[in-house]
Design a protein around this motif. Structure first.
Motif, short mmCIF file in Angstrom:
data_model
loop_
_atom_site.label_atom_id
_atom_site.label_comp_id
_atom_site.label_asym_id
_atom_site.label_seq_id
_atom_site.Cartn_x
_atom_site.Cartn_y
_atom_site.Cartn_z
N UNK A 277 -3.49 -0.01 6.13
CA UNK A 277 -3.21 0.14 4.70
C UNK A 277 -4.52 -0.02 3.95
N UNK A 278 -4.76 0.83 2.97
CA UNK A 278 -6.10 0.85 2.35
C UNK A 278 -6.50 -0.45 1.66
N UNK B 101 -10.01 9.11 1.91
CA UNK B 101 -9.49 9.13 0.53
C UNK B 101 -8.21 9.96 0.42
N UNK C 191 -5.49 7.59 1.30
CA UNK C 191 -5.28 6.61 0.23
C UNK C 191 -4.53 7.26 -0.93
N UNK C 192 -4.91 8.50 -1.18
CA UNK C 192 -4.32 9.21 -2.29
C UNK C 192 -2.79 9.30 -2.15
N UNK D 241 -0.85 7.50 -0.26
CA UNK D 241 -0.26 6.16 -0.26
C UNK D 241 -0.13 5.64 -1.68
N UNK D 242 -1.15 5.84 -2.49
CA UNK D 242 -1.08 5.32 -3.85
C UNK D 242 -0.05 6.10 -4.68
N UNK D 243 0.04 7.39 -4.43
CA UNK D 243 1.06 8.16 -5.18
C UNK D 243 2.47 7.70 -4.81
N UNK E 1 3.30 4.66 -3.55
CA UNK E 1 3.54 3.30 -4.03
C UNK E 1 3.71 3.25 -5.54
N UNK E 2 2.97 4.12 -6.23
CA UNK E 2 3.12 4.10 -7.69
C UNK E 2 4.49 4.64 -8.09
#
Lengths: 255, 1412
Positions: free
Chosen positions: B312-313, B363, B366-367, B369-371, B373-374
């Motif tokens: 996980x980042x 990246x 990460x991109x 994953x963040x989308x 999770x957000x």
């Protein structure tokens, strides 16, 4: 205070490693640049210069573009004909509050003297420190950390950007643009000039290599700066524009 | 093969971007071209790049990446961009390193490592330049590479598995090996590995002698692919540990190599820095020299990540090796901080590639994953060091109780789940995924193109990546090949495509939502089609009884708790509710309006609406519009909406049909999907049947971008698509372009067409003749009756020497001639009788009865399957009377009476035998409940009972073949017993529900159940095949045989002269079903042969020498369907290269018609022979069909001239192997090639889709086009190869049209079967009639009697007329119109009386429909 521009170290032009132009990624950390955090403004300025000069290695071994190139192509080649007159004295604000002892004089100086590429990098680097990401050994802000950025600091940064761009740049401007785009990130990017067209094809401006962004107050579209990376997702910029500091106009008040 | 295995091992070890296999398939001339283009690009910028390098004081130059214009298929990156030169040598010795890698991730790590040394090391500085393997194809880059190696101290290579590039590397490095201080080659082809040199350590003997490794691999080979890989991984991990303890100097060198390898695997800048420092101080002369007396630097141990883990980042530790440790942090710290509710959040599993984590090129990960999770979702991102992800998947995606913890799985590697690109195990993958039972998406990172190149390409994703990262994962059951990241041109870094990543996140969560939302809350949009757009056609789908099937689906939905409101439980009532607007006048042409969308709302909710104005003006326009609002047709029941998908909207518009490129969807079309997604808020859409227009909207071929219309329309909606199992090619387009998961449905049970009316009489007459043929009195009399009945049945068209009715009397000819006449008539009618006819329409969830399955099984049992050691029943029976079945077929086709009789007898025996088997398993309702395993039982009984034959053997014996061998029959009956189980399995409703409930739907091949019974059972997610595998060797053999027969036949009929040019039509489905037979026919005509590499991948062609060919090379004009172009662009390349090769061969022109024509065209257009040899054509990228079908279906065409222009404009886009990234409009060359054509040719591959069933066949038929273009205006001969049965035939087009008309349109069994399904049935009959008219229009090959007889059946008969009118008045009106049109356009001559009746009928129906 009044500063004569001659003291702005030209090293800045060469050293800010704007590698990962969208993310705050450079390993030349603002902590290093501004250390010691509570140092007086003037010394901070010089510290910054030397610290930045030493910094060279990029994020994750990323082959770094020469920032001299990017800044020369932006600050000099793009702006050659309208470089701010070096002999003109510029007023640099000194009351730059921070909840965590961050020194914003360098940012103010850069903005005041039209070194927008450097100011842009400084801003991103600052966010990495403010969000606590740096402390965790990371070079980028994860969207969940935005809430840790103190409103005071974000307000200070915003006022500087606003002031020196006559209201053209800053997160609050971007927030307006984002709302006008109905929350559509692609539309937003087009509006603020983060997209460009190759013939028929619209694409993001390059995140690596020679910068394609416009470090020029007059030529750049509204909301063009500061850049925030979409390299690790669009949630970061969305969170930033959603920060409670923008809920009211308190931040606009000069301290 | 050995090298391949090594390759496979290496790929998994590095766990990296194992793209070697891709490159292997890149073809030579494509490469040459890319080199040329790249050269051209750099000609302008090269010098400045160099000068910039020397002038800058910094150690890195990044020039803006060059975008390969136009092509979009090839990378134009340049090694100069990543040259690292020490900024300040400070008196240190400089170690020069040259590297060649396949994986661009290493590029940034190595650059960083070099810079760290230059900045930090006291002992040395590094100059470093690297090449991506692909770049060596560029001559300039190769030249520079030579220079660089000549000056280098150290060479590093990795994953060099492309034969021709491996040769290039060896050619340069081998002669310089002695002067190099060290050569480090990590897993690569053996000849490159042999270059290794670390002190005394070499690999000179690699691959030449027995070694432990080789033995180990051999042993492992027998086991399944994945454990082999894991075993290799272990071996390579243990070796260095062992080496550590070996004392001698030699071992020290070997150890250095192994340590280097470990550092390399670690991949991070730190690891690579250690690698470079270690090699430098121990082996590089100058460095050693300067370090004399200094103590050596002790390297840090390689930092290695575990083989598999959760990553996980923002986690405090780099990776988690156990799920417990991950969730401990994730659920307790991260999720609360991120505002994710652990209890309710959907969980998305993500599969990553380890090398991106090693090299921190992450990246794009990460991109996503963040989308996610957000959006409030939990993620569990895992990686594996190998290419078998099934292990970590099993380990990390279940909780302690064995319950799956993820709701959707996204594979970001783009590779097949087990084995990546090297050696897949699709079965294992599918079973692991089924156990997890969640939707499985496989998203694709761009590897062969930079993202700019992809974005500007009309083709979209690079075809080699399509083959590996779209086609192969589909076979695992993966859905939604969404491009989410790209390689950045200058740095090689992976960057996310923000809008794509957002789409991917949205879609993954919508799928997860289907798992988590309660059924009663879920909203389902059932989308039905209307082709051509007319009320009589609403609910059209190939072979599907749409409304009856909807009824079945509704029932099932209700059963599973979905809210279907007050939906009626009757097919008719459901249909009425959609078709009729209660507020409008009775029987109004208006459908039921479900929603009126104001233009304001439309623009507000449809972000791309403005873009449609270019084609359609401002909304609302006049399609699906009431003048003020956009209108959505359909009907809602509870949470289920049944909606009618709008049509293309330009069917009747000659102007738009003529456009070379297709228009965007119209506002009404967009409004429909906006309504589904944003107003009705569907959780999923179910596209109901084969097929609609969504997936054929303009955009890239594969790898949609956010401006492609299928992508914009479907946006975030999960889509399930019911698709006919026999149409894998178009199903594949739906899967790739509209992100649909398909659910296959069975075509209706086939029956033998049987005989009727005069044909039936003929059969009876022949039976009597058989008994009385030698009776001089009765025999001739019967023959006379046969002749006259044959004339009545219009068989004179098919039997060339059918005696003249006026003058012939059988008394005057001998027995031989009488036999001859009867034999020929018999062969003709048996051909009609035994033809397979899909009867009626299929209803979802209703499997065929056992009786209905028989015809299909008989046909399955007809074919020999040598690969499975199965002999077809006819072969075994024929053998029992001492005949070879092929001989019997040959005699039958020639009309030899005894052979026709024997063939018929064998056919009957086979049917009886299959029926005997089926009867064993049928219950009292005639349904197969459970297939009893009679074969096993029988096997047990072998030798037990004397003389007790199995029922099927007995049936054959009873049918007159006492000597048949039971033993030889055993395999084929075991096989059809298996097939019986599959045919009657009912998986369709469960399949639909699995998708709607967010589960994993098992994959299955699509195709012809007779050729490939693996197609069964239906109700699974259909896939095509690995496109690099065709044409197979078997297909090439068959094709060469067909071509030989074809040319012999043509030469025979033309005084021994061969045709000079043949026009071909290639279909996607055809080539899937036959594994590339038809494209192999093209190659065979030209006299080239495909050559496959050691992996069985076809990527080269070679010329067959004339002396071996034994005939001239025949020229071709290949017209590829748009679907073929999308699926098989590499094969288009293969054909084009073969044709160009032939054109350039220095051979006599009377022996090489390709060259002959190309030389003429070259002179005419003043171009090179190579350029003139342009013969492979299709539509422009993103467009499909000649639109001739649309024009004819709609009736809105002026004259044949218009149709021909449409064909020429729309199909005149040339594929050119020299410019492979684009389809280029070449109308002049297309015409020039077509005017040479003597013969037009198509293949007919399956009985369910024949030439009047669909419009496709005539849509692309160029017969009249060629006639118009030819200097002598002579109509070319039109032929069709029919490979639907074991007894393959080549017939003329008119023969084929007659055969089709007799088996379908005119056959009571067919039309009564259709009529029994009601509304849809009438439409199906009308469709056949309309398509027959199409053949008149494009080829003029329809006999008058076909229309005349059809008129007699459907119009003359008042009772029939009434039935048609009552059942589907709209379709009946179309039928009347078609007859009138056929007469009006001069295709049908008939009596005044007939025409007057039709005109009256038209007025009558019109009134009825208008409700007057």
């Amino acid at each position: 205070m009044r500063l004569s521009l001659t003291i702005i170290p030209s090293v800045y032009l060469l050293a800010g490693s704007t590698v990962d132009a969208f993310s705050s990624s450079s390993s030349s950390s603002p902590a290093a640049r501004t250390a010691p955090p509570l140092s007086p403004a003037a010394s901070g300025l010089f510290m910054t210069a030397s610290a930045a000069a030493a910094a060279s290695v990029a994020d994750g071994g990323l082959p770094s573009p020469s920032s001299s190139e990017s800044s020369s192509s932006s600050s000099s080649s793009d702006t050659n004909d309208d470089v701010p007159d070096v002999d003109v004295d510029v007023e640099i604000p000194t009351n730059l509050p921070s909840d965590v002892g961050m020194d914003y004089v360098p940012l103010a100086t850069m903005l005041a003297t039209g070194q927008l590429a450097e100011a842009d990098q400084f801003t991103r680097d600052a966010l990495v420190v403010l969000a606590g990401s740096k402390a965790k050994g990371r070079d980028f802000v994860y969207f969940t950390e935005v809430k840790r950025i103190p409103s005071t600091d974000l307000g200070t940064i915003e006022r500087l950007w606003n002031k020196f761009s006559n209201g053209k740049f800053g997160y609050s401007v971007q927030k307006k643009k984002y709302r006008q785009s109905r929350g559509d990130f692609e539309t937003f990017c087009t509006k603020v000039g983060w997209n460009t067209k190759d013939g028929e094809v619209e694409r993001k401006k390059r995140w690596f290599g020679a910068s394609e962004f416009v470090y020029d107050v007059r030529k750049a579209p509204e909301g063009h700066l500061p850049l925030t990376s979409a390299l690790r997702g669009t949630s970061l910029i969305k969170q930033l524009l959603n920060h409670p500091v923008w809920d009211d106009d308190e931040w606009k008040k000069e301290p | 093969m050995a090298s391949f295995k090594l390759a496979a091992a290496a790929l998994l070890v590095v766990g990296g971007c194992s793209t070697s296999a891709f490159v292997g398939r890149r073809t030579n001339s494509m490469i040459r071209q890319s080199a040329v283009r790249t050269n051209a690009l750099y000609a302008g910028t090269g010098s400045s790049a160099v000068s910039r390098r020397s002038s800058t004081s910094l150690n890195m130059v990044v020039a803006p990446p060059e975008v390969g214009r136009g092509g979009g298929m090839f990378t134009a990156s340049n090694a100069e961009n990543r040259r690292v030169v020490p900024e300040d040598v400070r008196g240190r010795p400089v170690m020069k390193i040259v590297y060649v890698v396949l994986e661009s991730q290493y590029q940034s790590s190595l650059t960083a490592a070099a810079k760290r040394i230059n900045a930090g090391s006291e002992n040395m500085a590094v100059e470093c330049v690297g090449y991506l393997l692909e770049e060596l194809r560029n001559e300039d880059a190769y030249g520079q590479f030579k220079k660089d190696v000549a000056e280098a101290n150290v060479f590093i290579g990795s994953l060099i598995f492309v034969q021709e590039l491996a040769e290039k590397v060896t050619e340069v490095v081998a002669p310089l090996r002695d002067q190099l201080d060290a050569v480090l080659v990590f897993p690569s082809m053996p000849e490159v590995m042999r270059l290794n040199k670390v002190g005394s350590f070499t690999m000179k003997n690699l691959g030449q002698s027995k070694s432990v490794v080789a033995d180990f691999m051999k042993k492992k080979k027998q086991e399944d692919g994945s454990s082999f890989e894991e075993g290799m991984l272990k071996l390579l991990r243990t070796l260095p540990k062992v080496l550590k303890f070996l004392p001698s100097d030699k071992a020290a060198d070997a150890r250095t190599f192994m340590m280097s390898f470990q550092y390399w695997l670690g991949g991070s800048p730190q690891n690579l820095e250690s690698l470079l420092l270690m090699v430098g101080q121990d082996y590089v002369g100058t460095v050693k020299e300067s370090m004399k007396g200094k103590t050596k630097v002790v390297m840090e141990d390689p930092v290695l990540l575990p083989d598999k883990a959760i990553w996980h980042p923002v986690a405090p530790s780099i990776v988690f090796e156990t799920p417990q440790s991950y969730f401990n942090w994730y659920n307790n710290e991260h999720c609360p901080d991120a505002g994710i509710d652990v209890k309710t959040a959907p969980t998305i599993g993500i599969i990553l590639q380890k090398s991106h984590i090693n090299t921190k090129d992450d990246t794009h990960y990460v991109s996503l994953i963040s989308e996610l999770e957000s959006r409030g979702a939990r993620v569990v991102p895992i990686y594996s060091g190998g290419l078998d992800f099934s292990g970590p998947l099993e380990e990390y995606y279940y909780d302690a109780n064995g319950k799956p913890i993820v709701d959707t799985l996204i594979n970001l590697t783009g590779f097949a789940l087990v084995g990546g690109p090297a050696s897949q195990d699709h079965k294992k993958a599918a079973s692991v995924l089924k156990r997890l039972n969640v939707p499985y998406m496989c998203a694709v990172p761009l590897v062969f193109q930079s993202f700019e190149e992809w974005q500007s390409s009309e083709l979209g994703l690079h075809p080699i990546q399509v083959a590996l990262q779209v086609s192969l994962p589909e076979i695992d059951g993966a859905i939604e090949p969404i491009i989410y990241a790209g390689r950045e041109g200058a740095t090689g870094r992976s960057v996310p495509l923000a809008d794509r990543v957002n789409l991917l996140a949205d879609r993954a969560l919508k799928w997860a939502n289907l798992r988590n939302k309660e059924n009663k809350e879920k909203k389902i949009a059932v989308t039905i089609f209307s082709f051509p757009p007319d009320k009589g056609n609403v609910g059209t789908a190939a072979y599907l009884d749409v409304f009856d099937s909807i009824k079945a689906v509704l029932k099932q939905l209700k059963k599973e708790g979905y809210d279907i409101g007050d939906a009626p439980d009757s097919k008719e009532a459901i249909m009425e509710s959609v078709l009729n607007d209660p507020e409008a006048r009775i029987n109004s042409p208006e459908l039921n309006v479900a929603y009126r969308m104001s233009t304001d709302e439309y623009y507000e909710l449809t972000p791309y609406a403005k873009d449609l104005e270019e084609n359609w003006g401002p909304a609302p326009g006049n399609l699906n519009s009431d003048g003020q609002n956009l209108v959505v047709y359909g009907k809602q029941f509870g949470n289920v909406f049944i909606g009618v998908q709008p049509s293309f909207g330009y069917e009747g518009d000659p102007m738009r049909l003529l456009f070379a490129k297709s228009a965007s969807p119209h506002h009404g079309f967009a409004a429909y999907y906006t309504y589904l997604e944003k107003i009705f808020k569907a959780d999923a859409v179910l596209h109901f049947g084969t097929h609609g227009s969504l997936e054929f909207m303009p955009g890239k071929q594969v790898g949609m971008s956010g401006t492609c219309y299928p992508d914009r329309l479907i946006n975030s909606l999960p889509s399930a698509y019911l698709y006919a199992a026999n149409n894998p090619s178009e199903a594949t387009i739906a899967k790739r372009r509209s992100y649909s998961a398909t659910v296959s449905y069975l075509t209706p049970p086939a029956e033998n067409a049987g005989l009727y009316k005069g044909l039936k009489e003929l059969k009876e007459l022949i039976s009597s003749y058989q008994g009385l043929r030698e009776n001089e009195g009765r025999g001739p009399a019967i023959v006379n009756s046969i002749v006259s009945t044959a004339w009545t049945c219009n068989l004179d068209k098919d039997i060339k020497d059918l005696p003249n009715l006026e003058t012939f009397d059988a008394k005057n000819v001998d027995l031989e001639r009488r036999d001859d006449i009867c034999g020929k008539v018999y062969a003709q009618i048996m051909q009609i009788e035994s033809r397979l006819l899909p009867c009626g329409l299929h209803t979802v969830g209703v499997p065929p009865t056992a009786e209905e399955a028989i015809a299909t099984l008989v046909n399955i049992a007809q074919l020999d399957r040598p690969e499975d050691n199965i002999e077809g029943i006819p072969r075994v029976i024929a053998a029992s009377v001492g005949r070879d079945i092929n001989e019997v077929y040959r005699g039958n086709n020639q009309g030899v009476l005894v052979d026709v009789e024997l063939n018929e007898k064998i056919t009957q025996a086979a049917r009886a035998a299959v029926r005997a088997l089926v009867n064993q398993s049928t219950d009292s309702n005639g349904r197969v409940k459970e297939v009893k395993n009679f074969f096993d039982e029988a096997a047990g009984l072998f030798g037990g009972f004397f003389g007790a034959k199995k029922p099927w053997t007995q049936a054959i014996i009873d049918a007159g073949f006492p000597a048949v061998s039971e033993e030889r029959l055993a395999p084929v009956f075991a096989y059809i017993e298996f097939c019986l189980k599959q045919v009657v399995a009912n998986n369709e409703l469960p399949g639909i529900m699995e998708l709607l409930n967010g589960q994993f739907l098992m994959p299955a091949p699509g195709g012809d159940p007779i050729r490939n019974p693996d197609v069964l059972p239906t109700g699974r997610n259909m896939h095509a095949l690995d496109p690099s595998s065709i044409p197979t060797t078997a297909a090439v053999e068959v094709a060469e045989d067909v071509v030989r027969k074809l040319l012999e036949k043509l030469a025979d009929e033309n005084n021994g002269a061969y045709p000079e040019s043949i026009a071909f039509t290639l279909w996607g489905t055809d080539n899937i079903k036959t594994y590339g037979e038809s494209l192999a026919q093209v190659l065979a005509l030209v006299g080239v042969r495909p050559v496959s590499d050691s992996l069985g991948r076809v990527n080269k062609v070679e010329l067959i020498p004339l002396e071996k060919l034994g005939r001239p090379r025949v020229d071709v004009v290949v017209s590829c369907s748009g679907v073929f172009r999308d699926l098989f662009i590499n094969q288009m390349n293969l054909m084009d290269r073969g044709i160009k090769m032939a054109a350039e061969a220095d051979e006599p022109l009377d022996q090489n018609f390709v060259r002959k024509h190309a030389i003429e065209q070259a002179a005419e257009f003043n171009i090179s022979v190579r350029e003139a040899a342009c013969r492979v054509f299709s539509n422009s990228a993103g467009s499909y069909s000649a639109n001739v079908g649309l024009a004819i279906e709609n009736g809105g065409w002026e004259d044949e001239q218009q149709l021909q222009e449409q064909f020429l404009t729309r199909k005149g886009f040339a594929f050119n192997a020299d410019k492979p990234g684009m389809m280029e409009q070449q109308a002049d060359l297309f015409k020039a090639a077509l005017k040479k054509v003597d013969v037009t040719f198509q293949n007919l591959d399956s009985s369910e889709i024949s030439i009047t069933d669909v419009s496709h066949y005539y849509d692309s038929d160029p017969t009249k086009v060629v006639q118009g273009l030819r200097d002598d205006k002579k109509k070319p001969m039109s032929l069709m190869a029919d490979t639907t049965t074991a007894n393959a035939q080549v017939r003329t087009l008119s023969e084929t049209v007659r055969l089709d008309a007799r088996t379908k349109l005119l056959n009571p069994k067919f039309y009564e079967g259709m009529l029994s399904t009601g509304y849809e049935g009438v439409r199906e009959i009308q469709k056949r009639l309309r398509n027959t008219l199409g053949w008149s229009a494009t080829a003029g090959e329809v006999d008058n009697f076909v229309f005349e007889d059809a008129n007699t059946v459907f119009i003359d008969d008042p009772e029939m007329q009434k039935r048609l009118l009552d059942t589907n008045p709209n379709a009946f009106r179309d039928m009347v119109t078609t007859f009138l049109e056929a007469n009006g356009r001069g295709y049908w001559e008939t009596s005044e009386e007939n025409i007057e009746r039709l005109q009256e009928l038209y007025a009558e129906v019109e009134d009825r429909i208008e409700g007057v």
